[in-house]
Design an enzyme around this catalytic site. Structure first.
Site, PDB file in Angstrom:
ATOM      1  N   CYS A  38      -2.359  -0.364   3.993  1.00 53.06           N
ATOM      2  CA  CYS A  38      -1.537   0.611   4.763  1.00 53.06           C
ATOM      3  C   CYS A  38      -1.733   0.352   6.120  1.00 53.06           C
ATOM      4  O   CYS A  38      -2.934   0.033   6.704  1.00 53.06           O
ATOM      5  CB  CYS A  38      -2.171   2.010   4.543  1.00 53.06           C
ATOM      6  SG  CYS A  38      -1.415   3.320   5.655  1.00 53.06           S
TER       7      CYS A  38
ATOM      8  N   ASN B 268      -2.710  -6.315  -1.081  1.00 55.63           N
ATOM      9  CA  ASN B 268      -2.368  -7.145  -2.510  1.00 55.63           C
ATOM     10  C   ASN B 268      -3.507  -7.567  -3.111  1.00 55.63           C
ATOM     11  O   ASN B 268      -4.543  -7.761  -2.503  1.00 55.63           O
ATOM     12  CB  ASN B 268      -1.425  -8.219  -2.112  1.00 55.63           C
ATOM     13  CG  ASN B 268      -0.156  -7.735  -1.777  1.00 55.63           C
ATOM     14  OD1 ASN B 268       0.345  -7.560  -0.678  1.00 55.63           O
ATOM     15  ND2 ASN B 268       1.007  -7.983  -2.431  1.00 55.63           N
TER      16      ASN B 268
HETATM   17 MG    MG Z   1       4.404  -6.200  -2.900  1.00 54.84          MG
END
Ligand code: MG
Ligand code: HMG
Length: 298
Positions: free
Chosen positions: A243, A252
């Site tokens: 974020c 990720n």
């Molecule tokens: Mg993505």
């Protein structure tokens, strides 16, 4: 458990796009170019270098055209860019990009909030975009987001996900990347749905798994997909992509962790692990926080 017959996996590095689009800091062109060149030197053969979305929506990606024009291309490496529509495709092609990633969501609300279209409108639009890209000699992959759950609608009907995948493949997309956009998939859910993919499509060869690590399950979910025959995985160096308002928050699936996992089950990726670790270390000063892995097994 099924026998592990396929001993190779392919990693699609999304750090320069999915990672950096979510960081609060906007990296200069030269840092992005160095990052992409280092990733290629480490052996990554598919690198998503940025996106051609509206620069007001995602200012972190506004310099993708310059990045695409500046990188020194390495033979055997595909440099991908994310494109939402015809305008994005034109911008990508003008910048010399030949590997195009289109995207849409399986959830109406998420699709509307992300690209201002209904799911059916996106399908109609992407049919044209994919057709045009392929006719101009590009290779196309397509993301489907929120496949294991949506932040607005909750549960997603996986039959709908498979119908969308079917359509995008029939339009000319060479690969479908299944996005766990908010990282809420659980291992059994992922395994069961991956089994449905291989049953319906014959194999997982045309599919990739795109996992976010919001709740710490990305690596476990990657292994769940692996057990069902998935060999294409998206990941991000240093786990970038958290974020923008919480530096260091999980983003990720981390490329270095995925490499460790695949090494541990003797799966070849042609990516140099120590080099990938070094890239994450090198990037820390640019993003401003620690990118080291929490995994301590070797
Ligand atoms: Mg993505
Ligand atoms: P819109 O407002 O509906 O666009 O936005 P429009 O078609 O109505 O056009 C409005 C204006 O935008 C026009 O300009 C267009 O030319 C311009 P005007 O005539 O008013 O001056 N425009 C563009 N400009 C530059 N590049 C473009 C472009 N398209 C139109 N490509 C749009 C629609 C798709 C553009 C917008 O919603 C958008 O940019 N969204 C991007 C959202 C985004 O980047 N999200 C993150 C990526 S997706 C993701 O991360 C998920 C993934 O990782 C998988 C997973 O995790 O699940 C892939």
């Amino acid at each position: 458990m099924k026998a592990l017959v396929q001993n190779q996996a392919r990693i699609f590095e999304v750090g320069p796009r999915d990672g950096l689009q979510n960081e609060s800091v906007i990296l200069p062109i030269e840092t992005k170019v160095s990052l992409i060149e280092k990733l290629a030197d480490a052996g990554l053969r598919d690198i998503e270098i940025g996106s051609f979305v509206h620069p007001k929506w995602v200012p972190q990606m506004a310099n993708t055209g310059e990045v695409a024009k500046t990188i020194k291309r390495k033979e055997g490496v595909s440099y991908w860019a994310l494109v939402p529509n015809d305008k994005g495709l034109e911008r990508a092609i003008d910048s010399g990009v030949e590997h195009i990633a289109v995207f849409m969501s399986s959830s109406e609300t998420h699709n509307r909030k992300n690209i201002n279209r209904s799911v059916n409108e996106s399908l109609k639009e992407l049919e044209k975009v994919i057709d045009k890209a392929v006719s101009q000699g590009c290779v196309v992959r397509a993301y489907i987001s929120t496949v294991f759950g949506c932040p607005y609608e909750g549960e997603i009907d996986f039959n709908r996900v498979m119908e969308i995948a079917d359509a995008l493949l029939s339009f000319g997309s060479s690969q479908i990347s299944l996005g766990d956009t908010i990282g809420i998939g659980t291992p059994l859910q992922v395994k069961e749905n991956c089994a449905r993919i291989t049953e319906r499509f014959g194999s997982a060869d045309a599919f990739a798994m795109h996992l976010h690590d919001t709740h710490g399950l990305a690596l476990t979910n990657a292994f769940a997909a692996f057990l069902e025959g998935f060999r294409n995985f998206d990941s991000s160096v240093g786990g970038l992509g958290g974020c923008p308002y919480a530096p260091g928050a999980p983003g990720n699936l981390r490329t270095e962790d995925l490499l460790k996992l695949l090494d541990s089950v003797n799966i070849e990726t042609h990516v140099d692990r120590p080099q990938a670790d070094e890239i994450a270390k090198w990037l820390e000063s640019s993003v401003g926080f620690d990118l080291s892995t929490r995994l301590s097994f070797q």
